[in-house]
Design an enzyme around this catalytic site. Structure first.
Site, PDB file in Angstrom:
ATOM      1  CE  LYS B  76      54.285 -15.688  51.354  1.00 19.55           C
ATOM      2  NZ  LYS B  76      52.829 -15.634  51.614  1.00 19.55           N
ATOM      3  CB  SER B 151      52.074 -11.809  52.404  1.00 18.40           C
ATOM      4  OG  SER B 151      51.692 -13.178  52.303  1.00 18.40           O
ATOM      5  CB  SER B 175      48.880 -13.864  51.175  1.00 17.37           C
ATOM      6  OG  SER B 175      48.889 -12.888  52.181  1.00 17.37           O
TER       7      SER B 175
END
Lengths: 95, 484
Positions: B76, B151, B175
């Site tokens: 990420k 997210s 997330s």
């Protein structure tokens, strides 16, 4: 409680985010619906409850106050939006 | 023989250790697939050339003792990677090159892994659909124009599309677990303090926690083992004995007590979610565990409390983005004007909304009514779990109130977007570990997840429950590569 346009302008000033007049109206609407949702908390009596400030609840670790220099001044300055070999440059602040 | 990208992480490692495939072949296979998968938009920054060089270096001097020997992994874009652009999905960090490496990614590379690239995410991890990213929407490989969740949407998308054998995300309110649920993958939010926050772009520091996202539970146990470490650079990192989670993984849960909280049966919950939950309960009963009805009475206050605590911390954490030392800068007539324009143009709408909520609840005269109140509610929520854990070993709930939705479906209504995290947020507030595993599909054929919540530092126990359930559920992620 309702968040009016004046409040939106006040908090955007505090947050250092400029907001256009048109967007401020939409924002006030959004914030009101969010706060309406948040206000649900008022149903709860929390007078005798201790606030939870940290989930870890451990003591802070101490460390020696030693400088660790990696000599990366150049790389750090390279990230600056206004490139300069020696300093961070900002608009003039002293007349 | 199945191809390299079809292998689970553990299977791939075994093949590499047996020298049946090289790191270079593996890395090449993934890069090839990534190149054909641009339509998913799961990457923000690719690092393919470097990855191939590192794979070569590994093959020339292999160390098979490492836990992730020569394994390419994309992460990420919230983890700082030294000398490689780290954006947090924001325009304001569009050109930021960190001079340091996050502890968690460093742990991956120390264990032999190779960075493949940086994955798309909601801006500063604020979002539940990856639609707030400055770098655009991400497609869910499950179906065209579906959100991958957020997210950690790019991470979930890349993992499900087999563009990386495993990945890492961060979870502040769901997330990791919500996108895992939306893509039919496994995601763990570890106990607060187990994975270092050093070098992770901060959102809400008392809630943020990094964790693995993988294709199955075994992979998840291994990745967690590698990521988790005590770190002096993070003042909330906790010094406890990390275990060999993969080796100790068991598929028996006989005699375990698993709690079913009645408050998670929320108003308007779909029949499909309820049926999935019942199926999970049946499975754990059949596996010999005791099912216990429990109550977590303050559950309904978790989400409102979260929307005070998280924005408050975010408004403080994001004060650093002023256009002076790094990142995007806008021109202004004077210093203040420059700050205000930089932040106005550099942040997206959702981030600005949350900074303003945070600024408001912390502003003079409102602190007691909002922030202090929320911290007290947080105590009540933690007490609920403490109370429940006197009688049970773990808790089973659905991961999300729905399956993946269409891109654009919820963007105009922030509150309906926030409701996505209704089952995941309480766990962050209480600092507990929780895993989401794929457990079935809905009528549309989209995956649905179940969440297993554990006691603090009891990851081994929830891995064992998840592993046992996984064997019974035998979920197969049917993804047709429609984007290629």
């Amino acid at each position: 409680m309702a968040i009016d346009l004046k409040t939106v302008k006040h908090i955007s000033k505090l947050a250092r985010i400029s907001i256009e007049e048109k967007k401020a109206k939409k924002l006030a609407g959004d914030l009101n619906s969010i706060f309406e949702f948040i206000e649900k908390l008022n149903q709860l009596d929390t007078d005798k409850v201790e606030p939870l400030t940290s989930i870890a609840e451990t003591k802070l670790q101490l460390r020696h106050d030693k400088i660790k220099s990696e000599n990366i001044r150049e790389q750090i300055l390279k990230n600056s939006p206004n490139e300069n070999k020696d300093f961070f440059v900002v608009p003039k602040v002293v007349e | 023989m199945s191809s390299i990208v079809d292998l689970t992480l553990v299977e791939l490692i075994n093949k590499i250790k047996k020298k049946e495939v090289s790191s270079k072949e593996t890395t090449n296979a993934y890069i090839e697939r990534c190149k054909k998968s641009k339509k998913l938009n799961s990457f923000i920054t690719e690092d393919f050339d470097q990855a191939l060089k590192k794979a070569d270096a590994f093959d020339n001097n292999p160390n098979f003792e490492k836990k992730l020997p020569g394994i390419p992994i994309a992460v990420k874009d919230l983890f700082c990677t030294k000398d490689l652009r780290t954006t947090a999905g924001s325009k304001i960090l569009n050109n930021f090159i960190p001079t340091y490496e996050s502890t968690v990614t460093n742990n991956l590379w120390e264990n032999g892994a190779i960075l493949l690239g940086k994955l798309n995410c909601d801006e500063f991890a604020m979002g539940s659909s990856n639609e707030t990213s400055f770098f655009g929407n991400v497609q869910n490989p499950i179906g065209e124009n579906l959100v991958p969740g957020g997210s950690s949407g790019g991470s979930a998308s890349a993992l499900a599309a087999k563009l990386t054998p495993a990945t890492i995300g961060t979870d502040t309110g769901g997330s990791i677990r919500q996108p895992a649920s939306f893509t039919g993958t496994v995601g763990l939010k570890p106990t607060y303090g187990s994975c270092s926050r050093y070098g992770i772009v901060a959102f809400a520091s008392s809630l943020d926690q990094a964790g693995p996202m993988t294709r199955d539970v075994k992979d998840c146990a291994l990745m967690f083992e590698v990521m988790s470490s005590f770190d002096k650079k993070d003042s909330t990192s906790i010094d406890f004995e990390r275990d060999n989670y993969l080796n100790k993984l068991k598929d028996t849960i006989k005699g375990k007590k698993i709690g079913i909280p009645k408050e998670y049966r929320v108003d308007g919950m779909s029949k499909e979610i309820d049926e999935l939950w019942q199926k999970g309960i049946k499975i754990i009963k059949e596996a010999g565990a005791d099912v216990v009805d429990i109550s977590l009475p303050n559950t309904m206050y978790a989400l409102p409390a979260y929307y005070i605590v998280a924005p408050a911390e975010a408004s403080s954490n994001l004060a650093r983005y002023d256009g002076v030392k790094y990142g995007f800068r806008s021109k202004g007539e004077n210093l203040i004007d420059m700050y205000e324009k930089t932040r106005s143009e550099g942040f997206g709408d959702e981030v600005k909304r949350r900074i303003l909520i945070g600024t408001y609840v912390l502003s003079s005269g409102y602190y007691d009514a909002y922030y202090l109140k929320a911290q007290k509610v947080r105590r009540l929520i933690k007490n609920d779990f403490d109370q429940a854990y006197k009688n049970v070993d773990a808790i089973l709930t659905p991961s999300t109130p729905s399956s993946a939705f269409k891109i654009g479906e919820k963007t105009n209504d922030p509150v309906s977007m926030y409701l996505n995290d209704i089952f995941t947020v309480p766990i962050n507030l209480a600092g507990l570990p929780a895993i989401s595993i794929p457990a079935g599909i809905d009528a549309k054929g989209y995956p649905l997840g179940l969440q297993i919540i554990g006691k603090a530092f009891d990851e081994q126990n929830i891995f064992n429950i998840a592993y046992t359930m996984e064997k019974h559920i035998n979920f197969k992620n049917e993804i047709k590569s429609w984007w290629m």
